[in-house]
Design a protein around this motif. Sequence first.
Motif, mmCIF file in Angstrom:
data_model
loop_
_atom_site.group_PDB
_atom_site.id
_atom_site.type_symbol
_atom_site.label_atom_id
_atom_site.label_comp_id
_atom_site.label_asym_id
_atom_site.label_seq_id
_atom_site.Cartn_x
_atom_site.Cartn_y
_atom_site.Cartn_z
ATOM 1 N N ARG A 41 -8.180 -56.666 40.060
ATOM 2 C CA ARG A 41 -9.038 -57.438 39.155
ATOM 3 C C ARG A 41 -9.667 -56.556 38.087
ATOM 4 O O ARG A 41 -9.680 -56.915 36.910
ATOM 5 N N ALA A 42 -10.184 -55.396 38.460
ATOM 6 C CA ALA A 42 -10.755 -54.485 37.459
ATOM 7 C C ALA A 42 -9.693 -54.064 36.449
ATOM 8 O O ALA A 42 -9.950 -54.036 35.240
ATOM 9 N N SER A 43 -8.501 -53.790 36.940
ATOM 10 C CA SER A 43 -7.417 -53.369 36.052
ATOM 11 C C SER A 43 -6.993 -54.488 35.109
ATOM 12 O O SER A 43 -6.653 -54.233 33.948
ATOM 13 N N GLN A 44 -7.011 -55.724 35.576
ATOM 14 C CA GLN A 44 -6.724 -56.859 34.693
ATOM 15 C C GLN A 44 -7.768 -56.932 33.586
ATOM 16 O O GLN A 44 -7.427 -57.094 32.412
ATOM 17 N N ILE A 45 -9.041 -56.854 33.949
ATOM 18 C CA ILE A 45 -10.117 -56.932 32.965
ATOM 19 C C ILE A 45 -9.986 -55.819 31.933
ATOM 20 O O ILE A 45 -10.163 -56.038 30.732
ATOM 21 N N ASN A 46 -9.658 -54.618 32.397
ATOM 22 C CA ASN A 46 -9.565 -53.458 31.514
ATOM 23 C C ASN A 46 -8.239 -53.373 30.759
ATOM 24 O O ASN A 46 -8.059 -52.480 29.935
ATOM 25 N N THR A 96 -17.552 -54.077 36.209
ATOM 26 C CA THR A 96 -16.554 -53.684 35.217
ATOM 27 C C THR A 96 -17.023 -54.057 33.818
ATOM 28 O O THR A 96 -16.757 -53.337 32.850
ATOM 29 N N ARG A 97 -17.760 -55.125 33.712
ATOM 30 C CA ARG A 97 -18.316 -55.585 32.425
ATOM 31 C C ARG A 97 -19.828 -55.356 32.375
ATOM 32 O O ARG A 97 -20.559 -56.140 31.775
ATOM 33 N N VAL A 98 -20.307 -54.305 32.977
ATOM 34 C CA VAL A 98 -21.748 -54.088 33.163
ATOM 35 C C VAL A 98 -22.536 -54.110 31.851
ATOM 36 O O VAL A 98 -23.682 -54.561 31.825
ATOM 37 N N ALA A 99 -21.965 -53.658 30.760
ATOM 38 C CA ALA A 99 -22.687 -53.679 29.482
ATOM 39 C C ALA A 99 -23.024 -55.105 29.056
ATOM 40 O O ALA A 99 -24.034 -55.336 28.396
ATOM 41 N N ASP A 100 -22.200 -56.055 29.455
ATOM 42 C CA ASP A 100 -22.433 -57.465 29.114
ATOM 43 C C ASP A 100 -23.190 -58.210 30.207
ATOM 44 O O ASP A 100 -23.984 -59.098 29.917
ATOM 45 N N ASN A 131 -12.383 -48.156 37.815
ATOM 46 C CA ASN A 131 -12.723 -48.192 36.393
ATOM 47 C C ASN A 131 -12.486 -46.837 35.730
ATOM 48 O O ASN A 131 -12.027 -46.775 34.592
ATOM 49 N N ALA A 132 -12.776 -45.751 36.439
ATOM 50 C CA ALA A 132 -12.488 -44.418 35.899
ATOM 51 C C ALA A 132 -10.983 -44.217 35.731
ATOM 52 O O ALA A 132 -10.517 -43.723 34.692
ATOM 53 N N TRP A 133 -10.200 -44.611 36.738
ATOM 54 C CA TRP A 133 -8.737 -44.523 36.620
ATOM 55 C C TRP A 133 -8.235 -45.363 35.446
ATOM 56 O O TRP A 133 -7.361 -44.924 34.689
ATOM 57 N N ASN A 134 -8.780 -46.576 35.303
ATOM 58 C CA ASN A 134 -8.368 -47.439 34.194
ATOM 59 C C ASN A 134 -8.626 -46.767 32.849
ATOM 60 O O ASN A 134 -7.811 -46.860 31.928
ATOM 61 N N ARG A 135 -9.757 -46.098 32.720
ATOM 62 C CA ARG A 135 -10.078 -45.452 31.454
ATOM 63 C C ARG A 135 -9.125 -44.299 31.156
ATOM 64 O O ARG A 135 -8.737 -44.097 30.006
ATOM 65 N N LEU A 136 -8.738 -43.569 32.173
ATOM 66 C CA LEU A 136 -7.726 -42.523 31.968
ATOM 67 C C LEU A 136 -6.389 -43.140 31.565
ATOM 68 O O LEU A 136 -5.761 -42.731 30.594
ATOM 69 N N ALA A 137 -5.955 -44.150 32.315
ATOM 70 C CA ALA A 137 -4.636 -44.735 32.069
ATOM 71 C C ALA A 137 -4.572 -45.503 30.747
ATOM 72 O O ALA A 137 -3.581 -45.397 30.020
ATOM 73 N N VAL A 138 -5.617 -46.251 30.422
ATOM 74 C CA VAL A 138 -5.622 -46.984 29.142
ATOM 75 C C VAL A 138 -5.802 -46.025 27.980
ATOM 76 O O VAL A 138 -5.101 -46.093 26.972
ATOM 77 N N GLY A 139 -6.748 -45.103 28.117
ATOM 78 C CA GLY A 139 -7.015 -44.149 27.031
ATOM 79 C C GLY A 139 -5.822 -43.310 26.672
ATOM 80 O O GLY A 139 -5.573 -43.043 25.484
ATOM 81 N N PHE A 140 -5.062 -42.892 27.660
ATOM 82 C CA PHE A 140 -3.904 -42.031 27.411
ATOM 83 C C PHE A 140 -2.590 -42.793 27.465
ATOM 84 O O PHE A 140 -1.527 -42.206 27.432
ATOM 85 N N ARG A 141 -2.691 -44.139 27.533
ATOM 86 C CA ARG A 141 -1.546 -45.042 27.462
ATOM 87 C C ARG A 141 -0.497 -44.764 28.529
ATOM 88 O O ARG A 141 0.694 -44.658 28.250
#
Length: 146
Positions: A41-46, A96-100, A131-141
Amino acid sequence: MEARLDFYKASPEAAKAMLALSAAVSKLGLEPLLSELVKLRASQINGCAYCVDMHSTDARKRGETERRLYAVAAWRESPFFTPRERAALAWTEALTRVADTHAPDADYEALCAEFNERERVDLTLAIGTINAWNRLAVGFRSVPAA
């Protein structure tokens, strides 16, 4: 899409630290299928295609049904999830959407109804880790294998 860089090669120390954190989180006692649903679910959101592919595959290997996997994106409207899973998925979305969301009281109350204090901390760490893994994987494609 093309990968920007291989973060495992670029910083083996960082990758080793993330792998160690993931290994520690996996030993905290959360149910393996619940953990996979949270990661999915976190990975879908991200929007992390690499992690969506990995965690849906891992969930299937652990016995998760295709029907429930397809329903994770619409879990609120689906009858396929237990109250415990619903609380975990809501908490996953909130953090995952904590800012919102600012981690709403209603989501925390649902979490408290299904998870003891230790489990709440363990689940929160699991959510932070994916969420940290998602940021690595999305950021570096990172790209899933075809």
